[in-house]
Structure formats: C-alpha cells, structure tokens
Design an enzyme around this catalytic site. Structure first.
Site, PDB file in Angstrom:
ATOM      1  N   LEU A  34      51.786  62.710  49.993  1.00 37.14           N
ATOM      2  CA  LEU A  34      51.464  63.419  51.219  1.00 37.14           C
ATOM      3  C   LEU A  34      50.853  62.361  52.013  1.00 37.14           C
ATOM      4  CD1 LEU A  34      49.395  66.009  48.951  1.00 37.14           C
ATOM      5  CD2 LEU A  34      50.941  66.519  50.810  1.00 37.14           C
ATOM      6  N   ASP A  88      40.649  48.253  49.615  1.00 34.35           N
ATOM      7  CA  ASP A  88      40.093  49.274  48.615  1.00 34.35           C
ATOM      8  C   ASP A  88      39.029  50.157  49.306  1.00 34.35           C
ATOM      9  OD1 ASP A  88      39.415  50.793  46.504  1.00 34.35           O
ATOM     10  OD2 ASP A  88      38.884  48.807  45.274  1.00 34.35           O
ATOM     11  N   ASN A 115      42.911  60.878  51.795  1.00 33.64           N
ATOM     12  CA  ASN A 115      44.047  61.293  50.810  1.00 33.64           C
ATOM     13  C   ASN A 115      44.314  60.581  49.712  1.00 33.64           C
ATOM     14  OD1 ASN A 115      46.753  62.599  50.325  1.00 33.64           O
ATOM     15  ND2 ASN A 115      47.033  60.607  50.552  1.00 33.64           N
ATOM     16  N   TYR A 186      39.634  65.017  37.336  1.00 32.20           N
ATOM     17  CA  TYR A 186      40.027  65.419  38.463  1.00 32.20           C
ATOM     18  C   TYR A 186      39.531  66.521  39.180  1.00 32.20           C
ATOM     19  CZ  TYR A 186      44.007  66.360  41.901  1.00 32.20           C
ATOM     20  OH  TYR A 186      44.773  66.599  42.964  1.00 32.20           O
ATOM     21  N   LYS A 190      37.749  66.372  42.677  1.00 28.41           N
ATOM     22  CA  LYS A 190      38.150  67.565  43.601  1.00 28.41           C
ATOM     23  C   LYS A 190      37.180  68.722  44.331  1.00 28.41           C
ATOM     24  CE  LYS A 190      42.045  65.457  44.696  1.00 28.41           C
ATOM     25  NZ  LYS A 190      42.043  64.625  46.088  1.00 28.41           N
TER      26      LYS A 190
END
Length: 318
Positions: A34, A88, A115, A186, A190
């Site tokens: 992406l 980083d 992203n 995750y 998110k």
C-alpha cells in the site's frame, strides 16, 4: 534544495496538472504494498515524495534500504521527484529525521501518510510479550511519533503566520474496527490508531492540519497469505479488486487541498468501494435517576440489548 510553492497556498490554489502539484508528502512503509502504491499515486499527481521504508520482512525482521530506493527510482523514471528515507519512524530520532528530510530537501511539508507496519499473529494464549510490544511499537508508536514531529512543525508554521493546509492520513484496519481472530496485538494497535486520529484532528485543527484515517483492504505481504483465497489476483484479466492501487486514490484526495474541511473521519477503502465509517454512538439508554441494584441493572441492560443493533462479527469468528 528543490524549490516548491509556498505552504500557505489555499484550497484550490494548486494550478498544476496534478491534484497534489508541488505538495510535499511523507509516506512511511512506502517500499512495498500500500505504501508504494500511495507514493506512486501521489507522484503521478505532481507531489514531491519522501519514501520511508526500513526494508524489513513481513514480521519486522531484517532490513534493507533497497525497497525505498527502488520506489524513488520508479518515481524519477516516470518524471517525478522523490527522495528515500531509511530511518526507523518508531523512534523519536527517526521520526524527526523524516520530517527534516522533507524540509531539507523540498523546503516544506504538506502531507503525512502513516502506513508502516508488520504482523506477528498469534492466538491470545500463545501471544508473547515481545510479539505484542513489537506490533504496538511499529503500528501505534510508529503513527504517534511522525505525527508528533510533523504536528510540531505545522504548529510552528501557524504561529509564525504561515498557516499550512496540511493533511495526515493514518492507516487503521478492519481489524481495528471489528477485531480479528489471531490478531489481538494488531487489532488493538489499529483500534488505538483510530483514537489517536480523533484526538489529533481536534488538537491540530487550529493549526491548519486535517487528520483522517483509512481502513483499507488490499493484497499486501501482510494479507496475501493470511487471506489467500480472497486476496488472489484474477487470472482472466478482470478487475483486480484487491490491488493496493485501488486504495490510493482516496489517500491522494485526502492529502490534497480539494478535501478541505474533511477531518476526524474514518473511511473503509476496498476495491471500488469507499465507505464512511460511523463509530461509537450512543444507542438505547435508560436512566433511573438513582443507583441501580445489580438485578435492576441486569434486567435493564437486557432490555436495552434487545433494542440495540447486533454487533458485526469479528473477522475470523465462527
């Protein structure tokens, strides 16, 4: 330093051929998937792009500057302008250097696309602290630190009378909206990004900064194995619904001045579909005006649940 138009140009003031002509865009995790699609799409619309990528594996291991430089060369070969950044962004030094790279190279900063990320999937009872911490670090901290340093720059610009027309696009996920079995770390990261988005939109709006989030579905290294059946490219030349390039048009528009006034929003983007997500809102409620007993609270809650909409299923739930 490459010259660019003033960062005080207002909405609709860009007169070049592209929607983001002359705007300077940072994209993290832009070496593949992406991020790469976003970087190329911005460049195609006239943006000057800082391509950040550590070149790590799908689980965050290893590292190489190759992917970022390859995307830069793609952009330059197509007549665009880009520079690679290998820091980083989950460290304060790396995030600060990302912003400095834009300012030192192009003299301004207009858009931040957060992203970067990777996966370390495990069921909760098998999820160790290292896997939890690593995913939280790259996704949540890796959003916070670039946003913090970019936001500080835009605040300074606004206080100096050079009001920016800046935009931040954060990357959440359907896992952050609904949860996903085997992805507790995750999903939590998110979901945290959504909370960060709302706060940043409220805090930075006074400085001319808009902050939105997307929850994309696309074929990347993180999804093509986990969701192999749904992510596979068609073999008959039909529309490739899961191509990451399908998500990028919305991301480019959100980074342009054409989206002025749009902030604090979450969008799902998949294939040819864009959805405005409507998050937590008050549903059925009851107010006794005094303290409930446990039995009363339970009886009332059951009645409220009967009136409420059923929650959507967690991804992967049976």
């Amino acid at each position: 330093m490459t010259s660019a138009a003033s960062s005080t140009s207002g909405p609709g003031a860009e007169s070049g051929a592209g929607l983001c002509e002359g705007r300077v865009v940072l994209v993290t995790g832009a070496g593949r998937g992406l991020g790469r699609a976003h970087a190329l799409a911005y460049a195609a619309e006239g943006a000057l792009v800082v391509v950040n990528d550590l070149g790590v594996g799908p689980d965050g291991s290893g590292g190489s500057g190759g992917p970022a430089h390859e995307v830069v060369e793609e952009i330059r070969a197509a007549g665009g302008d880009a520079v690679a950044h290998g820091g980083d962004i989950a460290t304060s030094e790396g995030a600060a250097s990302l912003v400095r790279t834009a300012l030192d190279t192009y003299g301004r900063l207009d858009v931040l696309v957060n992203n970067a990320g990777f996966l370390r999937d495990r069921m909760l009872v098998n999820l160790d602290e290292d896997a939890w911490d690593a995913v939280m670090r790259v996704h949540l901290k890796g959003h916070f630190l670039p946003l913090k340093h970019a936001g500080a720059h835009w605040r300074a610009e606004a206080k100096a009378g050079r009001s920016p027309h800046a935009s931040v696009i954060n990357t959440s996920s359907g896992a952050g909206l609904l949860g996903s079995v085997g992805q507790g770390n995750y999903s939590a990261a998110k979901a945290g990004i959504l909370g960060l988005t709302f706060v940043a939109a409220a805090e930075l709006g006074a400085y001319g900064v808009r902050v939105n989030a997307i929850a994309p579905a696309a074929r990347t290294r993180m999804t093509e194995q986990t969701f192999a059946d749904t992510m596979a490219a068609p073999e008959d030349g039909a529309f490739d619904a899961m191509a990451p390039e399908n998500v990028s048009p919305l991301v480019v528009w959100l980074g342009s001045t054409a989206s002025a006034g749009v902030t604090g929003r979450v969008f799902e983007a998949e294939a040819g579909r864009i959805t405005v997500m409507e998050g937590w809102r008050p549903g059925p409620t009851a107010d006794k005006g005094a303290r409930w007993t446990p039995s009363e609270a339970g009886e009332t809650t059951l009645k409220l649940l009967a009136e409420a909409e059923a929650p959507q299923r967690v991804y992967g739930a049976r």
